[in-house]
Enzyme design. Structure first.
Site, PDB file in Angstrom:
ATOM      1  N   LYS A 210      -0.617  -5.851  -5.743  1.00  0.00           N
ATOM      2  CA  LYS A 210       0.823  -5.565  -5.714  1.00  0.00           C
ATOM      3  C   LYS A 210       1.450  -6.147  -4.441  1.00  0.00           C
ATOM      4  O   LYS A 210       2.539  -6.719  -4.479  1.00  0.00           O
ATOM      5  CB  LYS A 210       1.059  -4.045  -5.808  1.00  0.00           C
ATOM      6  CG  LYS A 210       0.749  -3.501  -7.203  1.00  0.00           C
ATOM      7  CD  LYS A 210       0.732  -1.977  -7.287  1.00  0.00           C
ATOM      8  CE  LYS A 210       0.273  -1.559  -8.685  1.00  0.00           C
ATOM      9  NZ  LYS A 210       0.174  -0.109  -8.880  1.00  0.00           N
TER      10      LYS A 210
ATOM     11  N   GLN B  92       0.117   5.093  -5.341  1.00  0.00           N
ATOM     12  CA  GLN B  92      -0.952   4.666  -6.247  1.00  0.00           C
ATOM     13  C   GLN B  92      -1.748   5.876  -6.744  1.00  0.00           C
ATOM     14  O   GLN B  92      -2.187   6.710  -5.959  1.00  0.00           O
ATOM     15  CB  GLN B  92      -1.869   3.659  -5.513  1.00  0.00           C
ATOM     16  CG  GLN B  92      -2.916   3.016  -6.387  1.00  0.00           C
ATOM     17  CD  GLN B  92      -2.338   2.094  -7.471  1.00  0.00           C
ATOM     18  OE1 GLN B  92      -1.263   1.514  -7.315  1.00  0.00           O
ATOM     19  NE2 GLN B  92      -3.039   1.963  -8.578  1.00  0.00           N
TER      20      GLN B  92
ATOM     21  N   ASP C 299       7.888   2.901 -10.601  1.00  0.00           N
ATOM     22  CA  ASP C 299       6.858   3.108 -11.636  1.00  0.00           C
ATOM     23  C   ASP C 299       7.466   3.721 -12.899  1.00  0.00           C
ATOM     24  O   ASP C 299       6.838   3.714 -13.953  1.00  0.00           O
ATOM     25  CB  ASP C 299       5.791   4.095 -11.131  1.00  0.00           C
ATOM     26  CG  ASP C 299       4.599   3.416 -10.478  1.00  0.00           C
ATOM     27  OD1 ASP C 299       4.216   2.338 -10.950  1.00  0.00           O
ATOM     28  OD2 ASP C 299       4.053   3.996  -9.524  1.00  0.00           O
TER      29      ASP C 299
HETATM   30  N1  GUN Z   1      -2.712   3.739 -11.207  1.00  0.00           N
HETATM   31  C1  GUN Z   1      -3.026   2.990 -12.294  1.00  0.00           C
HETATM   32  N2  GUN Z   1      -1.933   2.348 -12.753  1.00  0.00           N
HETATM   33  C2  GUN Z   1      -0.908   2.707 -11.948  1.00  0.00           C
HETATM   34  C3  GUN Z   1       0.462   2.351 -11.902  1.00  0.00           C
HETATM   35  O1  GUN Z   1       0.981   1.591 -12.731  1.00  0.00           O
HETATM   36  N3  GUN Z   1       1.184   2.910 -10.900  1.00  0.00           N
HETATM   37  C4  GUN Z   1       0.644   3.767  -9.999  1.00  0.00           C
HETATM   38  N4  GUN Z   1       1.442   4.284  -9.063  1.00  0.00           N
HETATM   39  N5  GUN Z   1      -0.630   4.112 -10.004  1.00  0.00           N
HETATM   40  C5  GUN Z   1      -1.403   3.575 -10.967  1.00  0.00           C
END
Ligand code: GUN
Length: 283
Positions: free
Chosen positions: A52, A96, A119
């Protein structure tokens, strides 16, 4: 033989569009910024967060990482979110998941300001998806919709089957397909005769979390097959929920793993972060 949907290529074009707009915003004095919180040392989460951050860099988006130790308390995490919510120069906040077991994920999701919730996990944003009135779409289902769009496949009236009912993928995926006028069935671990239902699907979305679970018996001839899985096979090699080699000859379109849905999830996060910056600056 199926046409392979190239998630990497589609994601590159989304990121290029984001990059161009981010540059235009910079000219107007707006620097787009995403805050990324990671708690503990889960190795998969570390890889996702690094990817990311790399995507932010490629799009000209500033990223701030908050790497907190595994023993961080709920209060410490909530205090950080409060601080980031209040900062005008931070447009998006992402924590995350999963979090270490002693931390309450729902409390964290609820604490992130809906305007900065890139998200789209906050109940306010989830509600928006239900009624088709939203600013942010959850990144993975939104990425899947972009991939289907890239094939020019018309979803109207089509029979779509989603396997998996998670809040992050399965449920919002079903809503987006419904909004595209598809007829949608959501299957899960308690579904009776999953094979019979899946094998009638024009579009099959696998979001189960079980390596190579979907084989040719689950797939109708000519179906569009989208693999959301990120699993490891018996040799520890990255693979999806779909047994690619068995399904590919039967499908009309199929996403590979890696190089399918994964890159799209990150591209949509970049798009949401840009959207957040525009919204917050009334642009
Ligand atoms: N953990 C697995 N996929 C995601 C996601 O798309 N966003 C976040 N914040 N955590 C994750």
């Amino acid at each position: 033989m199926a046409q392979i949907i190239d998630g990497k290529a589609v994601s590159m074009s989304v990121k290029q569009r984001v990059k161009d707009e981010v540059a235009l915003l910079k000219e107007k004095g707006v620097e787009v910024c995403l805050a990324v919180i990671i708690v503990g040392d889960d190795s998969a989460s570390r890889v996702y967060v690094n990817n990311k951050k790399k995507a932010c860099e490629a799009c000209g988006i500033k990223s701030e990482e908050y790497a907190l130790p595994a023993q961080t308390t709920q209060q410490e995490l909530m205090d950080l979110i409060d601080e980031l919510n209040a900062r005008k120069d931070v447009n998006g906040i992402l924590c995350q998941l999963p979090l270490p077991k002693h931390l309450d994920e729902k409390m964290v999701i609820d604490a992130i300001s809906p305007e900065k919730d890139v998200d789209a996990f906050h109940p306010f944003n989830v509600g928006g998806i239900m009624i088709g009135d939203y600013t942010y779409l959850p990144c993975t289902p939104a990425g899947v919709m972009e991939l289907i769009k890239s094939t020019c496949y018309d979803l109207k009236g089509k029979n779509c089957v989603v396997i998996g009912r998670s809040n992050i993928v399965g449920k919002p995926m079903a809503m987006l397909l419904l909004q595209a006028d598809a007829t949608v069935t959501v299957c899960h671990s308690k579904t009776v005769d999953l094979k019979a239902i899946a094998s009638k699907a024009d579009v099959l979305v696998a979001a189960i979390g079980k390596a190579k679970f979907v084989n040719a018996d689950y797939v109708k001839e000519g179906a569009v097959v989208i693999d959301v899985g990120m699993d490891r096979d018996e040799n520890g090699k990255l693979c999806g929920d779909v047994d690619f080699d068995s399904v590919e000859p039967k499908a009309s379109f199929i996403t590979p793993v890696p190089g399918g849905v994964g890159p799209m999830t990150i591209a949509m996060l970049m798009q949401n972060t840009l959207r957040a910056a525009k919204q917050q600056n009334n642009i």
